[in-house]
Design an enzyme around this catalytic site. Sequence first.
Site, PDB file in Angstrom:
ATOM      1  N   ALA A 143       0.826  -1.208   0.000  1.00  0.00           N
ATOM      2  CA  ALA A 143       0.000   0.000   0.000  1.00  0.00           C
ATOM      3  C   ALA A 143       0.858   1.255   0.000  1.00  0.00           C
ATOM      4  O   ALA A 143       0.479   2.286   0.531  1.00  0.00           O
ATOM      5  CB  ALA A 143      -0.910  -0.010   1.226  1.00  0.00           C
TER       6      ALA A 143
ATOM      7  N   ARG B 104      -2.338   7.182 -11.361  1.00  0.00           N
ATOM      8  CA  ARG B 104      -3.473   7.250 -12.285  1.00  0.00           C
ATOM      9  C   ARG B 104      -4.776   7.712 -11.620  1.00  0.00           C
ATOM     10  O   ARG B 104      -5.742   8.039 -12.278  1.00  0.00           O
ATOM     11  CB  ARG B 104      -3.673   5.872 -12.954  1.00  0.00           C
TER      12      ARG B 104
ATOM     13  N   LYS C 185      -3.923   6.109  -2.670  1.00  0.00           N
ATOM     14  CA  LYS C 185      -4.911   5.304  -3.417  1.00  0.00           C
ATOM     15  C   LYS C 185      -5.722   4.360  -2.536  1.00  0.00           C
ATOM     16  O   LYS C 185      -6.943   4.273  -2.686  1.00  0.00           O
ATOM     17  CB  LYS C 185      -4.202   4.518  -4.518  1.00  0.00           C
TER      18      LYS C 185
ATOM     19  N   GLN D 229       8.170   2.016   3.176  1.00  0.00           N
ATOM     20  CA  GLN D 229       9.003   1.839   1.986  1.00  0.00           C
ATOM     21  C   GLN D 229       9.272   3.224   1.412  1.00  0.00           C
ATOM     22  O   GLN D 229       8.352   3.915   1.004  1.00  0.00           O
ATOM     23  CB  GLN D 229       8.260   0.982   0.950  1.00  0.00           C
TER      24      GLN D 229
ATOM     25  N   ASN E   7      -6.786   1.207 -10.165  1.00  0.00           N
ATOM     26  CA  ASN E   7      -5.681   2.103 -10.518  1.00  0.00           C
ATOM     27  C   ASN E   7      -6.164   3.491 -10.910  1.00  0.00           C
ATOM     28  O   ASN E   7      -5.403   4.443 -10.886  1.00  0.00           O
ATOM     29  CB  ASN E   7      -4.865   1.514 -11.668  1.00  0.00           C
TER      30      ASN E   7
ATOM     31  N   TYR F 244     -40.109  24.899  10.434  1.00  0.00           N
ATOM     32  CA  TYR F 244     -38.759  24.685  10.947  1.00  0.00           C
ATOM     33  C   TYR F 244     -38.868  24.498  12.450  1.00  0.00           C
ATOM     34  O   TYR F 244     -39.331  25.392  13.162  1.00  0.00           O
ATOM     35  CB  TYR F 244     -37.814  25.865  10.648  1.00  0.00           C
TER      36      TYR F 244
HETATM   37  C1  UD1 Z   1       0.596  -5.054 -10.363  1.00  0.00           C
HETATM   38  C2  UD1 Z   1       1.434  -6.205 -10.943  1.00  0.00           C
HETATM   39  C3  UD1 Z   1       0.706  -6.761 -12.168  1.00  0.00           C
HETATM   40  C4  UD1 Z   1      -0.685  -7.194 -11.796  1.00  0.00           C
HETATM   41  C5  UD1 Z   1      -1.474  -6.065 -11.104  1.00  0.00           C
HETATM   42  C6  UD1 Z   1      -2.761  -6.617 -10.528  1.00  0.00           C
HETATM   43  C7  UD1 Z   1       3.839  -5.818 -10.562  1.00  0.00           C
HETATM   44  C8  UD1 Z   1       5.095  -5.302 -11.137  1.00  0.00           C
HETATM   45  N1  UD1 Z   1       2.735  -5.717 -11.317  1.00  0.00           N
HETATM   46  O1  UD1 Z   1       0.549  -4.048 -11.349  1.00  0.00           O
HETATM   47  O2  UD1 Z   1       1.433  -7.878 -12.692  1.00  0.00           O
HETATM   48  O3  UD1 Z   1      -1.384  -7.627 -12.945  1.00  0.00           O
HETATM   49  O4  UD1 Z   1      -0.706  -5.531 -10.014  1.00  0.00           O
HETATM   50  O5  UD1 Z   1      -3.551  -5.601 -10.000  1.00  0.00           O
HETATM   51  O6  UD1 Z   1       3.846  -6.323  -9.459  1.00  0.00           O
HETATM   52  N2  UD1 Z   1       3.140  -0.686  -4.336  1.00  0.00           N
HETATM   53  C9  UD1 Z   1       3.996  -0.505  -3.273  1.00  0.00           C
HETATM   54  N3  UD1 Z   1       5.252  -0.038  -3.494  1.00  0.00           N
HETATM   55  C10 UD1 Z   1       5.722   0.239  -4.734  1.00  0.00           C
HETATM   56  C11 UD1 Z   1       4.840   0.038  -5.826  1.00  0.00           C
HETATM   57  C12 UD1 Z   1       3.576  -0.438  -5.597  1.00  0.00           C
HETATM   58  O7  UD1 Z   1       3.620  -0.741  -2.123  1.00  0.00           O
HETATM   59  O8  UD1 Z   1       6.866   0.659  -4.846  1.00  0.00           O
HETATM   60  C13 UD1 Z   1       1.783  -1.176  -4.096  1.00  0.00           C
HETATM   61  C14 UD1 Z   1       0.725  -0.221  -4.610  1.00  0.00           C
HETATM   62  O9  UD1 Z   1       0.339   0.692  -3.600  1.00  0.00           O
HETATM   63  C15 UD1 Z   1      -0.414  -1.164  -4.984  1.00  0.00           C
HETATM   64  C16 UD1 Z   1       0.284  -2.467  -5.301  1.00  0.00           C
HETATM   65  O10 UD1 Z   1       1.585  -2.373  -4.778  1.00  0.00           O
HETATM   66  O11 UD1 Z   1      -1.303  -1.360  -3.901  1.00  0.00           O
HETATM   67  C17 UD1 Z   1       0.348  -2.722  -6.783  1.00  0.00           C
HETATM   68  O12 UD1 Z   1       1.009  -1.636  -7.415  1.00  0.00           O
HETATM   69  P1  UD1 Z   1       0.460  -0.973  -8.742  1.00  0.00           P
HETATM   70  O13 UD1 Z   1       1.374   0.127  -9.116  1.00  0.00           O
HETATM   71  O14 UD1 Z   1      -0.967  -0.722  -8.625  1.00  0.00           O
HETATM   72  O15 UD1 Z   1       0.763  -2.186  -9.747  1.00  0.00           O
HETATM   73  P2  UD1 Z   1      -0.008  -2.548 -11.073  1.00  0.00           P
HETATM   74  O16 UD1 Z   1       0.536  -1.708 -12.179  1.00  0.00           O
HETATM   75  O17 UD1 Z   1      -1.438  -2.559 -10.850  1.00  0.00           O
HETATM   76 CA    CA Z   2      -2.803  -1.969  -9.220  1.00  0.00          CA
END
Ligand code: UD1
Ligand code: CA
Length: 464
Positions: free
Chosen positions: A14, A20, A27, A77, A231, A369
């Site tokens: 998270a 997006r 988010k 993170q 997203n 009222y």
């Molecule tokens: C990710 C997957 C994709 C999958 C999709 C399903 C990867 C590289 N991609 O893509 O294969 O189909 O989810 O919904 O894993 N987050 C972190 N730290 C970061 C980046 C992201 O905690 O540095 C968290 C985000 O907050 C989110 C989740 O990881 O809750 C997924 O990240 P997001 O950027 O939404 O990945 P997708 O492009 O949806």
């Molecule tokens: Ca996602």
Amino acid sequence: MAENNDRLAVVILAAGLGKRMKSELPKVLHRACGRALIDYVLDEVGGLQARQVVVVVGHGAGEVREAVGDRALCVEQSPQNGTGHAVTVAVEALDPAVEEVMVLPGDSPLVMRGTLLEMLDARRGAGSAAALLTARLEDPAGYGRVIRGPAGGVARIVEEADASAEERDVNEVNACMYAFERGPLEAGLALLTTDNAQGEYYLTEVVKRLVSRGLAVAAVPAPAEEVLGVNDREQLAAAAAVLRSRINGELMAAGVTIVDPERTYLDHGTEVGRDTVVMPLVFATGKVSIGTGCTVGPCSSINDSVIGDGCEVCYSWLDGCEVEAGATIGPYSRLRPGTRIGPGAKVGSFVEIKNTAVGRGSKVPHLSYIGDADIGEDVNVGAGSITCNYDGESKYRTVIGDRAFIGSDTMLIAPVEVGEDATTGAGSAISEDVPDGALGIERCPQSNVPGWRRRKKDKKARGQ
Ligand code: UD1
Ligand code: CA
């Protein structure tokens, strides 16, 4: 079914920015049916009774931490270098007794506990290093695609940005929901690179690492609906629509008539009793409880309120109030916080009531009222009556005794008391208490001017 999850840790991702969404709000804190996206995930995870639940926070860390509260351990993170990096940060916080790690994205609120248990069972049953949820989507755009090897097993996952045209045609997608054996996961994470289109550490790459070591990765099919990731705002609306249909479906199964479920907006946790009919365009937000045998709607908004059995609410707005059994509200009533409508009472059209108790069987039927008042039982408040409760500085109470009759267009200038069985004359401005059984009347004597004609009429009469 996986029952003993004493060696399981669940990691919820998270920390991402959620670019997006184009939002100031992290988010996972965007809301659907009254709750943050991450609340749904935490709820399903809560039912697993895992040894540890870790939420990786980053973007808007403070707000996300606060929302998570004591439901999980939050680890930060920073910077956010991808899903693989996020899991790397999380595993550092794991209890030494943890042997199995489930990873879930915080932005996917529709997954259900039963599906997560199936994933755990699949991994454990086959003794695989990992299991992952996949789904076949009509439109797989935006998701990582699951690429299978010649024998049909999972070979790797390719992100859309890195996929060839042929790979993009694959409609089996990665849900970003995994169960890993801890050792192989950690080994795989240690080997991640940022050699991809987004320059990030992808968790998906761990799958390839495991497969290239000859370890098995099980793919567990999940219902398409459950893997939906949020997203952008369109996906937020799509997720909310599914959540709504689940809420409405459960209520209908429990004996509530919902005339048009796609146009009925009841937040998570709304309670509705049997044989209540909910008409279209009813919104229930916050903590709402509606009794049995009611008719609610159409077009009503109810927030943080309790409605008893057998009530009617129509074209009205209720916030922070209690409506007791058999009362009727509306059309076009506005009940504000602190209002309590007694059993069988009636509040009618264009009536606003605030911080007031209306007793059993009393009526405020038209154009009033009423603020800061205590109205007894079987009182009739005539059309257009108003409590003048505010002098520009302070608010004052109006007290009306049982069976009082408030004539139409009475101004009750608070603080003021009208006794039991008392009456006020229509059009009176009552600023002094009216004793029990008395008539309070405040009116100038009417004078009539005989033969009087309005000027305009005179002009006309003279032909000007
Ligand atoms: C990710 C997957 C994709 C999958 C999709 C399903 C990867 C590289 N991609 O893509 O294969 O189909 O989810 O919904 O894993 N987050 C972190 N730290 C970061 C980046 C992201 O905690 O540095 C968290 C985000 O907050 C989110 C989740 O990881 O809750 C997924 O990240 P997001 O950027 O939404 O990945 P997708 O492009 O949806
Ligand atoms: Ca996602």
